[in-house]
Design a protein around this motif. Structure first.
Motif, short mmCIF file in Angstrom:
data_model
loop_
_atom_site.label_atom_id
_atom_site.label_comp_id
_atom_site.label_asym_id
_atom_site.label_seq_id
_atom_site.Cartn_x
_atom_site.Cartn_y
_atom_site.Cartn_z
N PHE A 61 0.83 -1.20 0.00
CA PHE A 61 0.00 0.00 0.00
C PHE A 61 0.87 1.25 0.00
CE2 PHE A 61 -2.34 3.28 2.46
CZ PHE A 61 -3.36 3.50 1.55
N ARG A 62 1.90 1.26 0.83
CA ARG A 62 2.80 2.42 0.86
C ARG A 62 3.45 2.65 -0.51
NH1 ARG A 62 5.64 4.05 5.83
NH2 ARG A 62 4.46 3.44 7.68
N ALA A 63 3.85 1.55 -1.15
CA ALA A 63 4.45 1.66 -2.48
C ALA A 63 3.46 2.20 -3.50
CB ALA A 63 5.00 0.31 -2.92
N MET A 64 2.21 1.75 -3.41
CA MET A 64 1.17 2.21 -4.33
C MET A 64 0.95 3.71 -4.18
SD MET A 64 -2.16 3.36 -4.50
CE MET A 64 -2.64 2.99 -2.81
N LEU A 65 0.95 4.21 -2.95
CA LEU A 65 0.71 5.63 -2.72
C LEU A 65 1.72 6.50 -3.47
CD1 LEU A 65 -0.12 5.73 1.11
CD2 LEU A 65 -1.72 5.98 -0.79
N LYS A 66 2.94 6.02 -3.57
CA LYS A 66 3.98 6.79 -4.25
C LYS A 66 3.70 6.95 -5.75
CE LYS A 66 7.59 5.40 -0.99
NZ LYS A 66 8.89 4.69 -0.82
N THR A 67 2.87 6.08 -6.30
CA THR A 67 2.59 6.14 -7.75
C THR A 67 1.43 7.06 -8.09
OG1 THR A 67 0.97 4.30 -7.76
CG2 THR A 67 3.31 3.72 -7.86
N LEU A 68 0.70 7.56 -7.09
CA LEU A 68 -0.49 8.37 -7.36
C LEU A 68 -0.10 9.78 -7.82
CD1 LEU A 68 -2.86 7.39 -4.40
CD2 LEU A 68 -2.69 6.37 -6.68
N ASP A 69 -0.98 10.38 -8.59
CA ASP A 69 -0.78 11.73 -9.10
C ASP A 69 -1.29 12.73 -8.06
OD1 ASP A 69 -0.58 14.06 -10.52
OD2 ASP A 69 -2.28 13.64 -11.85
N TRP A 70 -0.44 13.02 -7.08
CA TRP A 70 -0.86 13.87 -5.97
C TRP A 70 -0.93 15.35 -6.35
CZ3 TRP A 70 -2.79 11.80 -1.62
CH2 TRP A 70 -2.49 10.47 -1.33
N GLY A 71 -0.22 15.76 -7.37
CA GLY A 71 -0.21 17.16 -7.73
C GLY A 71 0.55 17.99 -6.71
N ALA A 72 0.43 19.30 -6.81
CA ALA A 72 1.18 20.20 -5.93
C ALA A 72 0.34 20.79 -4.81
CB ALA A 72 1.78 21.34 -6.77
N ASP A 73 -0.98 20.66 -4.89
CA ASP A 73 -1.87 21.27 -3.90
C ASP A 73 -2.39 20.23 -2.91
OD1 ASP A 73 -1.66 23.78 -5.14
OD2 ASP A 73 -3.19 23.22 -6.62
N THR A 74 -3.15 20.69 -1.95
CA THR A 74 -3.74 19.81 -0.94
C THR A 74 -4.75 18.86 -1.57
OG1 THR A 74 -3.49 21.53 0.74
CG2 THR A 74 -5.05 19.77 1.21
N THR A 75 -4.72 17.61 -1.15
CA THR A 75 -5.75 16.64 -1.51
C THR A 75 -6.82 16.66 -0.42
OG1 THR A 75 -4.24 15.20 -2.72
CG2 THR A 75 -6.25 14.19 -1.88
N PHE A 76 -8.08 16.81 -0.82
CA PHE A 76 -9.16 16.89 0.15
C PHE A 76 -9.82 15.52 0.33
CE2 PHE A 76 -9.20 21.34 -1.57
CZ PHE A 76 -8.64 21.92 -0.43
#
Length: 370
Positions: free
Chosen positions: A39-54
């Protein structure tokens, strides 16, 4: 030194060095199961962008929606991601009560988001229940305990769904799996959602996983002698309609769905058996206006029938559920209601001896309309 003592010392040494995870306690936050590592590894692949995720629960949020968004935002932040819980509409009386008792702040209101906002959804899977603007947002994750809605799992990078009593239970499991410590504030947040959505493990949707989480959280917070009273007071707050108009009562625990091309509104209510006839008439009376204001094709409401608890040794549970009334309004709703509950008692009203949750009824409606 005999062989038994040598074996014991060697075992202690091996466990102390952490060479075998089987020797480590599951309560050790440093031990991360393979599922948590993945799960931790998967999170690194997400497109988080530069702003806050709500992180949002559903509209007209109940305790589980609010607390799951809070608890999950805290988990994401602990794992290094900039997330913040929000609510898309006002919270209810039960949520206000338990946040005061447990001493945690409620999320700020943010009723809409702009296109390309990163979102994580908890406790819902239908666009009709999402924050406004969700269709143009980027949904990174969905953590839920309902059947799949019109927000398709296939379009979201990570989905975690378990058909259990509370979304907060799922999030408790994710803390354990990722090795993130559950501090006391987080424990209170998760326990609040769990208590509300399972009504202290008494609802028919409660599963073993809910009991495991409940046991651990109650023990951590040392609430064994207080949890029943807290639950009763939460139920009192949820069932308190004093000072509310009939329209406000109908919308106090209300969700919307798009099923089979129909815009559906579904309220979940409670009433004492001695007041049920009048209460049903009042709700039926306000449903035409609710339908018009909310642009719905069909309106339903389940009303839990509350009777005095025959077990006088349980003062913390003065009322228990005794069946479910199901009321309906709009073209085609009678056929749907009677297909699920049988013949109407009178126009707009059906009844089941079962204690049914909205989460159990919506899939039946879906089968009929699709």
């Amino acid at each position: 030194m005999n062989k038994n003592r040598l074996w014991l010392m060697a075992t202690i040494l091996v466990c102390g060095l952490g060479l075998f995870t089987s020797c480590s306690s599951e309560d050790d936050p440093l031990v991360i199961p393979e599922q948590g590592k993945a799960f931790r590894a998967m999170l690194k692949t997400l497109d988080w962008g530069a702003d806050t995720t709500f992180v949002y629960g559903h509209k007209t949020p109940d305790v589980d929606a609010v607390c799951s968004s809070l608890g999950y935002a805290k988990l994401m932040n602990a794992l290094g991601y900039n997330c913040k819980a929000k609510v898309s509409s006002a919270t209810n009386r039960e949520t206000a009560y338990i946040s005061g008792v447990f001493g945690f702040e409620l999320p700020e209101l943010k009723s809409s988001v702009v296109p390309q906002t990163r979102l994580i959804l908890t406790d819902h899977t239908d666009y009709a229940q999402c924050v406004d603007g969700a269709r143009e947002a980027i949904i990174l994750q969905k953590i839920d305990h309902h059947v799949e809605g019109d927000i398709q799992d296939s379009g979201i990078p990570y989905v975690r769904r378990e058909m259990i009593g509370s979304t907060c239970t799922i999030i408790y499991e994710m803390y354990r799996e990722t090795g993130v410590d559950i501090d006391d504030e987080t424990a209170r947040i998760l326990l609040a959602g769990l208590l509300s959505d399972t009504r202290n493990l008494t609802k028919t949707t409660t599963q073993h996983e809910d009991s495991v989480a409940w046991t651990a959280l109650v023990a951590q917070l040392q609430l064994e002698d207080k949890v029943a009273e807290i639950n009763r007071q939460m139920a009192d707050a949820a069932n308190n309609y004093d000072g509310m108009s009939d329209g406000e009562i109908f919308l106090s625990d209300y969700k919307e769905y798009e099923i089979g091309g129909k815009a559906i509104g579904f309220s979940s209510l409670n009433c004492k058996a001695s007041e049920m006839d009048d209460f049903i008439s009042r709700m039926l009376g306000v449903m035409p206006q609710v339908m018009c204001d909310n642009r719905r094709d069909m309106l339903f409401a389940k009303i839990d029938n509350l009777v005095p608890n025959p077990d006088e040794s349980d003062p913390d549970t003065p009322f228990v559920e005794d069946g479910t009334y199901f009321i309906y309004y709009g073209e085609g709703t009678q056929a749907v209601a009677e297909a699920i509950f049988g013949p109407s008692l009178r126009e707009g009203v059906t009844y089941s001896k079962e204690e049914l949750s909205r989460k159990q009824i919506v899939p039946r409606i879906t089968e009929i309309l699709q």
